[in-house]
Design a protein around this motif. Structure first.
Motif, PDB file in Angstrom:
ATOM      1  N   ALA A  66       0.367  15.941  62.269  1.00 36.07           N
ATOM      2  CA  ALA A  66      -0.956  16.205  61.696  1.00 36.07           C
ATOM      3  C   ALA A  66      -0.921  16.787  60.280  1.00 36.07           C
ATOM      4  O   ALA A  66      -1.895  16.667  59.549  1.00 36.07           O
ATOM      5  N   ILE A  67       0.166  17.437  59.911  1.00 37.27           N
ATOM      6  CA  ILE A  67       0.211  18.052  58.581  1.00 37.27           C
ATOM      7  C   ILE A  67       1.043  17.195  57.633  1.00 37.27           C
ATOM      8  O   ILE A  67       1.865  16.393  58.057  1.00 37.27           O
ATOM      9  N   SER A  68       0.808  17.391  56.371  1.00 38.11           N
ATOM     10  CA  SER A  68       1.522  16.638  55.348  1.00 38.11           C
ATOM     11  C   SER A  68       3.008  17.001  55.366  1.00 38.11           C
ATOM     12  O   SER A  68       3.357  18.182  55.480  1.00 38.11           O
ATOM     13  N   PRO A  69       3.869  16.005  55.214  1.00 36.39           N
ATOM     14  CA  PRO A  69       5.308  16.296  55.142  1.00 36.39           C
ATOM     15  C   PRO A  69       5.700  17.031  53.856  1.00 36.39           C
ATOM     16  O   PRO A  69       6.796  17.556  53.757  1.00 36.39           O
ATOM     17  N   ASN A  70       4.780  17.110  52.906  1.00 41.15           N
ATOM     18  CA  ASN A  70       5.068  17.788  51.640  1.00 41.15           C
ATOM     19  C   ASN A  70       4.793  19.285  51.685  1.00 41.15           C
ATOM     20  O   ASN A  70       5.076  19.987  50.705  1.00 41.15           O
ATOM     21  N   ILE A  71       4.244  19.782  52.790  1.00 38.72           N
ATOM     22  CA  ILE A  71       3.952  21.212  52.916  1.00 38.72           C
ATOM     23  C   ILE A  71       5.263  21.989  52.753  1.00 38.72           C
ATOM     24  O   ILE A  71       6.264  21.686  53.388  1.00 38.72           O
TER      25      ILE A  71
END
Length: 155
Positions: A66-71
């Motif tokens: 669900a979250i961006s892999p760039n976080i």
């Protein structure tokens, strides 16, 4: 078998081996909060509750999807950070498979294998959350019952 009769095993019910120390979130908790809880407590599932009733479950894999892999990377943007503002109800599995504290260990283990689950929330008949049973809990109990039957600890 090799013709040797094994003595019957007495295995505990789910209520005797489940974890009662629960960390829960509400349906409106943010993914940032959920991410922090996963980091702090180092487990793989969070139970989502409404009051004391189970509403859903979130795995660490659900969060990662669900979250961006760039976080947390140098290429993180505002858009990436915005994925952490989503809410638990957006990514949770609703109506998860559950067991009761009185469910047998064998029945719970079979259910986990058949449904390909790594944990089972444990609820009372009225839906109140009582605990969680993980595959590790099942494995420990099975090893303990094997030790009890043979009188020696498995290697």
């Amino acid at each position: 078998m090799d013709g040797i009769t094994q003595p019957p095993t007495t295995r505990p019910a789910v209520g005797a081996i489940m974890s009662r120390r629960l960390v829960t979130v509400t349906m409106d908790d943010s993914l940032a909060t959920i991410q922090q809880l996963f980091k702090e407590h180092r487990f793989h599932h969070l139970l989502v509750v409404e009051g004391r009733a189970l509403a859903g479950i979130i795995s660490d894999r659900d969060l990662l999807r669900a979250i961006s892999p760039n976080i947390g990377t140098l290429s993180e943007t505002d858009r990436d950070r915005a994925t952490l503002n989503k809410r638990a109800h957006h990514i949770m599995t609703r109506n998860p498979v559950t067991v009761r504290p009185t469910t047998s260990l064998d029945a719970a283990a079979t259910l986990m294998l058949e449904k390909k689950l790594s944990c089972l929330p444990v609820t009372a008949e009225e839906g109140r959350l009582e605990g969680i049973l993980s595959w590790r809990d099942v494995l420990k109990a099975l090893l303990a019952s094997a030790t009890d039957v043979s009188g020696t600890q498995a290697a």
